[in-house]
Design a protein around this motif. Sequence first.
Motif, PDB file in Angstrom:
ATOM      1  N   PRO A 163      41.512  -7.001  49.470  1.00 31.27           N
ATOM      2  CA  PRO A 163      40.378  -6.745  48.569  1.00 31.27           C
ATOM      3  C   PRO A 163      40.064  -5.257  48.397  1.00 31.27           C
ATOM      4  CG  PRO A 163      39.647  -7.680  50.671  1.00 31.27           C
ATOM      5  CD  PRO A 163      41.138  -7.813  50.634  1.00 31.27           C
ATOM      6  N   ASP A 164      40.319  -4.454  49.433  1.00 36.09           N
ATOM      7  CA  ASP A 164      40.046  -3.016  49.319  1.00 36.09           C
ATOM      8  C   ASP A 164      40.940  -2.367  48.263  1.00 36.09           C
ATOM      9  OD1 ASP A 164      38.113  -3.160  51.246  1.00 36.09           O
ATOM     10  OD2 ASP A 164      39.411  -2.483  52.887  1.00 36.09           O
ATOM     11  N   MET A 165      42.221  -2.705  48.276  1.00 34.26           N
ATOM     12  CA  MET A 165      43.129  -2.142  47.282  1.00 34.26           C
ATOM     13  C   MET A 165      42.824  -2.702  45.896  1.00 34.26           C
ATOM     14  SD  MET A 165      45.492  -0.078  46.447  1.00 34.26           S
ATOM     15  CE  MET A 165      46.098   0.484  48.038  1.00 34.26           C
ATOM     16  N   SER A 178      51.144  -5.100  41.137  1.00 36.82           N
ATOM     17  CA  SER A 178      52.350  -5.779  41.609  1.00 36.82           C
ATOM     18  C   SER A 178      52.962  -5.042  42.791  1.00 36.82           C
ATOM     19  CB  SER A 178      53.364  -5.888  40.465  1.00 36.82           C
ATOM     20  OG  SER A 178      54.543  -6.519  40.902  1.00 36.82           O
ATOM     21  N   ARG A 179      52.961  -3.714  42.736  1.00 35.79           N
ATOM     22  CA  ARG A 179      53.507  -2.903  43.820  1.00 35.79           C
ATOM     23  C   ARG A 179      52.750  -3.166  45.125  1.00 35.79           C
ATOM     24  NH1 ARG A 179      56.860  -0.718  47.279  1.00 35.79           N
ATOM     25  NH2 ARG A 179      56.153   1.222  48.196  1.00 35.79           N
ATOM     26  N   SER A 180      51.424  -3.224  45.068  1.00 37.22           N
ATOM     27  CA  SER A 180      50.630  -3.465  46.269  1.00 37.22           C
ATOM     28  C   SER A 180      50.882  -4.855  46.836  1.00 37.22           C
ATOM     29  CB  SER A 180      49.137  -3.291  45.962  1.00 37.22           C
ATOM     30  OG  SER A 180      48.833  -1.936  45.717  1.00 37.22           O
ATOM     31  N   LEU A 181      51.054  -5.823  45.959  1.00 35.40           N
ATOM     32  CA  LEU A 181      51.386  -7.169  46.422  1.00 35.40           C
ATOM     33  C   LEU A 181      52.756  -7.184  47.102  1.00 35.40           C
ATOM     34  CD1 LEU A 181      50.154  -9.563  43.592  1.00 35.40           C
ATOM     35  CD2 LEU A 181      49.532  -9.671  46.011  1.00 35.40           C
ATOM     36  N   GLN A 182      53.706  -6.453  46.543  1.00 35.37           N
ATOM     37  CA  GLN A 182      55.048  -6.410  47.117  1.00 35.37           C
ATOM     38  C   GLN A 182      55.030  -5.751  48.488  1.00 35.37           C
ATOM     39  OE1 GLN A 182      57.631  -4.589  44.242  1.00 35.37           O
ATOM     40  NE2 GLN A 182      57.400  -6.231  42.758  1.00 35.37           N
ATOM     41  N   GLY A 188      53.526  -7.616  55.549  1.00 34.82           N
ATOM     42  CA  GLY A 188      52.499  -8.477  56.115  1.00 34.82           C
ATOM     43  C   GLY A 188      51.215  -7.727  56.407  1.00 34.82           C
ATOM     44  N   VAL A 189      51.169  -6.463  55.985  1.00 33.83           N
ATOM     45  CA  VAL A 189      49.997  -5.606  56.229  1.00 33.83           C
ATOM     46  C   VAL A 189      49.422  -5.181  54.877  1.00 33.83           C
ATOM     47  CG1 VAL A 189      49.167  -3.475  57.292  1.00 33.83           C
ATOM     48  CG2 VAL A 189      51.045  -4.753  58.350  1.00 33.83           C
ATOM     49  N   PRO A 190      48.101  -5.207  54.698  1.00 35.93           N
ATOM     50  CA  PRO A 190      47.505  -4.771  53.430  1.00 35.93           C
ATOM     51  C   PRO A 190      47.922  -3.339  53.075  1.00 35.93           C
ATOM     52  CG  PRO A 190      45.868  -5.900  54.760  1.00 35.93           C
ATOM     53  CD  PRO A 190      47.079  -5.717  55.629  1.00 35.93           C
TER      54      PRO A 190
END
Length: 449
Positions: A163-165, A178-182, A188-190
């Motif tokens: 949620p922070d990102m 999409s990059r942050s999700l990848q 396995g780390v936000p």
Amino acid sequence: MAAVVRCGLRPPLVVILGATGTGKSKLAIEIGQRFKGEIISADSMQVYKGLDIITNKVTMEEQALCSHHMISFVEPLVKSYTIIDFRNQALSLIEDILQRKNMPIIVGGTNYYIESLLWKVLLDIKQVDSDEESLQNDKASMKANLENLDGLELHRRLTEVDPDMASMLHPHDKRKVSRSLQVFLDTGVPHSKLIKEQKLQAGGGDLGGPLRFDNLCIFWLHCDLKVLDQRLDKRVDEMLSAGLIEELKDFHRLYNEKKIKENNQDYQHGIFQSIGFKEFHDYLTVSVDAPEDMKTRLFQKGVELLKLATKRYARKQNKWVQNRFLNRPGSAVPPVYGLDVSDVTRWEESVLDPAIEILTSVMKGETPTAQPLRVKSEVMRNKRSRHVCDLCDKVIIGDLEWKAHLKSKKHVYHSKKKTRLTLEKDCKNDSVHSLPSTTEIQTEEITLC
């Protein structure tokens, strides 16, 4: 001018910044010839084979004048080439060039490519071993599925895991979301947690991780905006004369026509997102039986869109230099030397000679007599905070962007409209409350009789 005498010191990493059309490649070649330099292109579109005119690649004759790297080595249909691939290849090249006592010269206009080389701003994702091959395949499949989702769905998923990102990214910024999700899928780390850890490294700060190189010489070629606009319009005209339309038609036939027929076209990946290709989409896909006047209109529309997109991109490039180097002071921000390229008839006097003098001083370990551009330390830091404007039905990311939105014509219009409607409603209510009741009217009429 004779070649500069080498001083026995390790050559600096030279970076030439500037909007498209300012002469970055010209200066890079001239510096490379004088200082035994090798040029590394930091342009996300020039890594692909094809579309040489529209991506403004240096000619074979120019490449013969000085060694060039990172140009035309990725196949056009490859979608998996990433900024991390570029960074790893380019950093290896830089180290090799420096070990040979030559001067690496970074030239390009793709901002995040340049950032990945200067700062430790990208995450090093740990590679899985052969025992984890099935897990790797699962992750690859999940990443492929992300590309089929729209920005809002991607943003919703990011909100669930980070949620922070998500609060710092606009739902329409599909690439970054999409990059942050990848990153989360790979580690396995936000993503936000990893970035926070990166900023806490020695030499890190609000801008990200620390600088990679302590021996940098950065030039920014800047130009009067009106002069640059005229120059960019002329450049487009020269591209057309050089065979731009034939190049686009050939590329469309080889790589794009089939994708359109299969309803699989995507102008958001690889070389297909190059400025100039998608602008001519309507012209390239018009039926061969269409009237000639229609084809002419679509061609002219493509030219106008190309000129507009080129100017818009040039402004974006300049804005990045100002924000990244001049408006955000800190220990991890290197000095930048400005060179005015508005008058090309004074190129040697106002661009080449000052650059040579600055580089010579840097190589000798001396402070150049030319002063770097002044950092605007008073400028407010632009926090990536999220704002929602109910009036305009928009999501705004960034405090500076929010302030600008509040002053925008659209917001002011909606704000005045809301105020007017509120006043009209209040006046109407006041009028209703002030009217006498039916009984009062009758009583008044009887009394008057």
